[in-house]
Design a protein around this motif. Structure first.
Motif, short mmCIF file in Angstrom:
data_model
loop_
_atom_site.label_atom_id
_atom_site.label_comp_id
_atom_site.label_asym_id
_atom_site.label_seq_id
_atom_site.Cartn_x
_atom_site.Cartn_y
_atom_site.Cartn_z
N LEU A 135 0.84 -1.21 0.00
CA LEU A 135 0.00 0.00 0.00
C LEU A 135 0.86 1.26 0.00
N LEU A 136 1.90 1.25 0.83
CA LEU A 136 2.81 2.40 0.88
C LEU A 136 3.56 2.56 -0.44
N ALA A 137 4.05 1.45 -0.99
CA ALA A 137 4.82 1.50 -2.24
C ALA A 137 3.96 1.97 -3.41
N ILE A 138 2.73 1.51 -3.47
CA ILE A 138 1.83 1.90 -4.57
C ILE A 138 1.52 3.40 -4.50
N ARG A 139 1.24 3.87 -3.29
CA ARG A 139 0.96 5.30 -3.15
C ARG A 139 2.18 6.12 -3.56
N GLU A 140 3.34 5.73 -3.12
CA GLU A 140 4.57 6.45 -3.48
C GLU A 140 4.83 6.38 -4.99
N ARG A 141 4.62 5.22 -5.58
CA ARG A 141 4.87 4.99 -7.01
C ARG A 141 4.00 5.88 -7.90
N HIS A 142 2.75 6.12 -7.48
CA HIS A 142 1.79 6.82 -8.34
C HIS A 142 1.37 8.19 -7.81
N LEU A 143 2.04 8.67 -6.79
CA LEU A 143 1.64 9.93 -6.15
C LEU A 143 1.59 11.10 -7.11
N GLN A 144 2.52 11.19 -8.04
CA GLN A 144 2.59 12.33 -8.95
C GLN A 144 1.57 12.28 -10.08
N GLU A 145 1.06 11.09 -10.41
CA GLU A 145 0.16 10.96 -11.56
C GLU A 145 -1.30 10.71 -11.18
N ALA A 146 -1.56 10.19 -10.01
CA ALA A 146 -2.92 9.81 -9.63
C ALA A 146 -3.69 10.98 -9.03
N ASP A 147 -4.98 11.02 -9.36
CA ASP A 147 -5.87 12.02 -8.79
C ASP A 147 -6.61 11.50 -7.57
N LEU A 148 -6.72 10.17 -7.47
CA LEU A 148 -7.47 9.56 -6.39
C LEU A 148 -6.93 8.17 -6.13
N PHE A 149 -6.81 7.81 -4.85
CA PHE A 149 -6.44 6.46 -4.43
C PHE A 149 -7.61 5.90 -3.65
#
Length: 169
Positions: free
Chosen positions: A16-30
């Motif tokens: 969960l932490l890795a996914i959020r970090e991986r996509h933080l700059q491109e994602a609008d919503l998690f």
């Protein structure tokens, strides 16, 4: 708009932490579709809009959520256990109609899958801990435009794209 969707992580806070970090700059919503088995204030759950799953005994998250998003998208999210998603999407379909959703994200079955039913996209990201119809632990990214939903399934640990599907709106 990009939506990162996870479900059924069952205590897997690392991914969960890795996914959020991986996509933080491109994602609008998690979003997390339930069964994190983590406390609501756990660091791994920060930034995820979540619902309560059948294994989330200590969660105060709601069982379902309806969110209005960009591109005229109404998101309905739930874990799915109260809708019998392991057997049929019929109850979930009727709930989507009732709330006016055109995007439904759910979990519970641990099965990766997406299908368009009468203009409503139903999407399950699979499981980050115990996948059932793939060997890989998975999550999804939905890219929303005015014309389509593009769903990409990714491997939980690496972020490698496994499958891509496009659904016209």
């Amino acid at each position: 708009m990009k939506i990162v969707v996870v479900s059924d992580s069952h205590g897997n806070d690392w991914d969960l932490l890795a996914i959020r970090e991986r996509h933080l700059q491109e994602a609008d919503l998690f979003i997390h579709c339930g069964d994190s088995e983590l406390l609501d204030d756990d660091a791994a759950m920060q930034g995820y809009l979540s619902v309560c799953g059948n294994c989330d005994y200590r969660s105060q998250a709601p069982l379902k959520r309806v969110e209005s998003l960009a591109h005229d998208v109404t998101l309905f999210m739930t874990h799915g256990h109260t809708y019998g998603v392991k057997y049929s999407l019929q109850k979930l379909y009727y709930q989507a109609l009732e709330v006016g959703a055109n995007l439904v994200c759910y979990g519970h079955s641990h099965y990766v899958g997406a299908e368009m039913i009468e203009g409503i996209l139903f999407m399950n990201p699979g499981s980050l801990s115990f996948p059932r119809n793939t060997r890989e632990k998975t999550y999804a990214i939905i890219t929303v435009s005015d014309r389509a939903f593009e769903v990409a399934y990714l491997e939980g640990g690496t972020g490698e794209t496994l499958i891509r599907q496009t659904f016209k709106r």
